[in-house]
Design an enzyme around this catalytic site. Sequence first.
Site, mmCIF file in Angstrom:
data_model
loop_
_atom_site.group_PDB
_atom_site.id
_atom_site.type_symbol
_atom_site.label_atom_id
_atom_site.label_comp_id
_atom_site.label_asym_id
_atom_site.label_seq_id
_atom_site.Cartn_x
_atom_site.Cartn_y
_atom_site.Cartn_z
ATOM 1 N N ARG A 161 -9.143 -33.637 -3.975
ATOM 2 C CA ARG A 161 -8.065 -34.098 -3.098
ATOM 3 C C ARG A 161 -7.791 -33.065 -2.023
ATOM 4 O O ARG A 161 -7.687 -31.884 -2.296
ATOM 5 C CB ARG A 161 -6.795 -34.348 -3.924
ATOM 6 C CG ARG A 161 -7.038 -35.394 -5.004
ATOM 7 C CD ARG A 161 -5.774 -35.779 -5.743
ATOM 8 N NE ARG A 161 -6.112 -36.766 -6.762
ATOM 9 C CZ ARG A 161 -5.226 -37.299 -7.612
ATOM 10 N NH1 ARG A 161 -3.954 -36.929 -7.542
ATOM 11 N NH2 ARG A 161 -5.611 -38.191 -8.500
ATOM 12 N N ARG A 165 -1.653 -27.675 -8.512
ATOM 13 C CA ARG A 165 -2.124 -28.497 -7.390
ATOM 14 C C ARG A 165 -3.366 -27.871 -6.778
ATOM 15 O O ARG A 165 -3.290 -26.880 -6.073
ATOM 16 C CB ARG A 165 -1.009 -28.611 -6.336
ATOM 17 C CG ARG A 165 -1.249 -29.675 -5.269
ATOM 18 C CD ARG A 165 -0.059 -29.781 -4.324
ATOM 19 N NE ARG A 165 1.156 -30.136 -5.036
ATOM 20 C CZ ARG A 165 1.534 -31.386 -5.313
ATOM 21 N NH1 ARG A 165 0.794 -32.392 -4.910
ATOM 22 N NH2 ARG A 165 2.646 -31.611 -5.978
ATOM 23 N N GLU A 211 4.636 -33.595 -13.937
ATOM 24 C CA GLU A 211 3.727 -34.738 -14.122
ATOM 25 C C GLU A 211 2.365 -34.300 -14.666
ATOM 26 O O GLU A 211 1.754 -33.370 -14.151
ATOM 27 C CB GLU A 211 3.542 -35.454 -12.783
ATOM 28 C CG GLU A 211 2.574 -36.626 -12.875
ATOM 29 C CD GLU A 211 2.293 -37.240 -11.497
ATOM 30 O OE1 GLU A 211 3.091 -37.020 -10.570
ATOM 31 O OE2 GLU A 211 1.269 -37.921 -11.375
ATOM 32 N N SER A 239 -0.167 -40.368 -14.825
ATOM 33 C CA SER A 239 0.489 -41.459 -14.114
ATOM 34 C C SER A 239 -0.222 -42.740 -14.521
ATOM 35 O O SER A 239 -1.431 -42.856 -14.337
ATOM 36 C CB SER A 239 0.373 -41.226 -12.607
ATOM 37 O OG SER A 239 1.185 -42.127 -11.903
ATOM 38 N N ARG A 285 -3.579 -29.328 -15.833
ATOM 39 C CA ARG A 285 -2.152 -29.271 -16.140
ATOM 40 C C ARG A 285 -1.914 -29.192 -17.654
ATOM 41 O O ARG A 285 -0.899 -28.658 -18.084
ATOM 42 C CB ARG A 285 -1.433 -30.473 -15.530
ATOM 43 C CG ARG A 285 -1.415 -30.388 -13.995
ATOM 44 C CD ARG A 285 -0.560 -31.437 -13.336
ATOM 45 N NE ARG A 285 -0.621 -31.291 -11.877
ATOM 46 C CZ ARG A 285 0.056 -32.046 -11.018
ATOM 47 N NH1 ARG A 285 0.860 -33.014 -11.475
ATOM 48 N NH2 ARG A 285 -0.054 -31.844 -9.717
#
Length: 422
Positions: free
Chosen positions: A261, A276, A348, A351, A389
Amino acid sequence: MLDAKFIRENLELVKKSLASRNDATSLDRFLAVDIERRSLLKEADALKQELNRVSKEIGKLKAEGKDLSEKSAGMKEVSQKIKDLDRQITLKDEELTNILLFIPNIPDVSVPLGKCSDDNKEVRQWGAIPKFDFTPLSHVDLGEKLGIIDFERGVKLSGARFVLYKGLGARLERALINFMLDLHTKEHGYEEMLPPFLVNRASMTGTGQLPKFEQELFWCERDDLFLIPTAEVPVTNIHRDEILTEDKLPLKYTAYTPCFRREAGSYGQDTKGLIRLHQFNKVELVKFSHPENSFDELEKLTNNAEEVLKRLELPYRVIALCTGDMGFGSAKTYDIEVWVPSQNKYREISSCSNFTDFQARRANIKFRAKDGKLKYVHTLNGSGLAIGRTVVAILENYQNANGTVRIPKALQSYMGGVETIG
RNA sequence: GGAGAGGUGGCCGAGUGGUCGAAGGCGGCUGCCUGCUAAGCAGUUGUACCCUCCAAAGGGGUACCCCGGGUUCAAAUCCCGGCCUCUCCGCCA
């Protein structure tokens, strides 16, 4: 993508949907072009009917050896007129499609209304937040001190937001991938997939990343291929342009892939650490469901993702995203958030979304129903889980006062029996 | 990267200018038949969009034989461009 006819016939509903998502897209242009298109279509179809009729007569006359010149007179002009109209219709079609590709999915009625993440609703919590009799370190400090994560060399190799795992860090990452894949395949009934990490435009459009979010993707210009931002893209597109068998639904796939990303627009957020990154690992869950029970399947899929955290004994909560915070193609989304001690909050880690027929319409994924009709399947996906994560959560929640880190019991066999790092 | 072959309905496969939405086969569905199963017989079976209608059904029309152009009164069929797949050669983990 929404169905054009559906928008035409449910205008107020679609407008409400857009408003609830804070989406300023106007439908005026869509409606105008839609009317223009149908008007042109009507005109062209009438002329084609005429042309077809005359051409058939000519065919018969020719077979009888008769003169054709009288019949064919004027048909050239009709033919030309049709070509002009068809060209205009094509333009309208393209414009309509372009508008439709930018309209988000309609939130399910069960989704809480809200403007932003503050309006999300907590659904449940699991596990006790750990209490430390010392000040817990961040995963960044722990990773560096233990020599298992090298942030500086990640930058040297590739730049900011890239990381190098070393030794037991690399081993931990791999152990988590295997642990999650085993859980989902052996106990949750998912079939393992290992898809390409580069995909074409059709695939990216099928799941909704294109055309709207091209800026968020890494792109290989020479070959016009994109690095996948999630396994959702290749795995959902496995059945693009296919007709599935109703009896076999739901199809359940799981896949490990790295995810790429660009994180455009997230400058300044989570600049340190594993939270991130431009490249991270993830195990994904994907379902192709019958429309009748896709929301039940979403609950199950979310539970499947939660089970990973339960086995790892990491405290988490599940929240239902509100209309204003939900992703573009989703009709309903649960986020799973894991406890991060150094930040003193939940972050998070998964999802899980039901896209209803939004992706299926874009990607043309159908099934033949018992009444013989073709219908779109519902597609779902969720992280099960984001690996990096999870490493953050393990390092921080399982840390000891002396800077060492225990390995969760469920993971020890995957770590070659290692019980503690450091 | 070089050479060749090919892209037709759910699948296989025929079809070189009109009567082709497309033969035939497989599969699916319906009926008949057999004590069950299998076999056999007959029929049936594409999708999208537009109009009519609107609760649904029905009716009318158009498009679609990889995609985009062209020739023609008329294109699955002829011409041009593109994409993709396969085979062989080269390169390569």
